[in-house]
Motif scaffolding. Structure first.
Motif: not given
Ligand SMILES: [Zn+2]
Length: 257
Positions: A89, A92, A96, A100, A150, A152-155, A157-158
């Motif tokens: 985590t 993840h 990001p 970002q 979390a 994966d990385a999508r969480e 990134e969200r």
């Protein structure tokens, strides 16, 4: 040769100091009850790079983390320096946000009790009802989209998307994440966010309604904060962090090793 590995005068000293300060952050989180044992993460970009961050190996209690423990992880999740387990985590969530959010030199994620408790409420807002909350005026993003660990990385990134241009992310049903351009600034946010949340919860525990500070006073006081943040030529977060490190220097100096 990778640009981050070119010898730059003063860079080695800056990296050494960054690791000492990041170790101090972990120790101070324990001192103030902001920690969760071996869980949660505090990360910081490696000075002189824009694509690597320091991360403590998983399994160390935050009370025992030292400057020499930190690993260097790149934005692909690969380790370049250090030893020990990397907790998923951390990659993840933190990776990001560092990637970002341009202001995210430091990313501190905790489950500190009072701010986390606010995030459990149907209305999790930190109200402008106490002076210490005013520093967070229009600077908190609220995430009501908790959907488990979390994994994966999508969480992450969200989460980074919800954070946007703000410095504080209240993760509903979970905890908080704060970012900063340097560690004193990030730790100051973490510390005062918990203090303001604690004051709000104490006030609400009386069962009486909060008396909100009128909006014009809030805005005028925020302007005062901004104009008067330096004392003797040094920023308040820098002075506070230096004072806190002096406490550690006396009681647990091994954090610098
Ligand atoms: Zn968490």
């Amino acid at each position: 040769m990778n640009a981050s590995l070119k010898p730059v005068p003063g860079l080695a000293a800056a990296r050494r100091q960054a690791k000492i300060d990041l170790a101090a952050c972990h120790r101070l989180a324990v001192r103030f009850g902001l920690h969760e044992g071996i869980d949660n993460h505090m990360t910081m970009l490696v000075p002189g790079t824009t694509d690597r961050f320091y991360l403590a190996p998983f399994g160390l209690h935050w009370a025992e983390i030292k400057a020499s423990d930190f690993m260097e992880i790149d934005f692909e999740g690969h380790r370049h320096v250090g030893l020990g387990p990397i907790e998923d985590t951390a990659l993840h969530i933190h990776l990001p946000v560092h990637r970002q959010n341009s202001g995210a030199v430091c990313v501190l994620h905790t489950h500190m009790p009072h701010a986390t408790a606010l995030g459990m409420l149907e209305n999790p807002r930190l109200e402008m009802a106490v002076q210490s909350a005013l520093g967070f005026y229009d600077d908190i993003a609220y995430d009501a989209g908790y959907n488990g660990l979390a994994l994966d990385a999508r969480e992450g990134e969200r989460m980074a998307g919800v954070l946007g241009q703000k410095h504080v992310l209240m993760l509903g049903n979970h905890g908080v994440l704060v970012i900063g351009a340097n560690l004193p600034e990030a730790f100051e946010r973490l510390y005062f966010l918990e203090r303001a949340a604690q004051a709000q919860i104490l006030a609400l525990s009386t069962g009486r309604p909060l008396r909100l500070i009128p909006e014009p006073i809030v805005k005028a006081t925020v302007a005062q904060f901004t104009a008067g943040s330096a004392v003797g030529g040094r920023q308040r977060p820098e002075l506070h962090f230096a004072a806190l490190k002096r406490l550690l220097d006396r009681s647990e100096p091994d954090y610098t090793t």
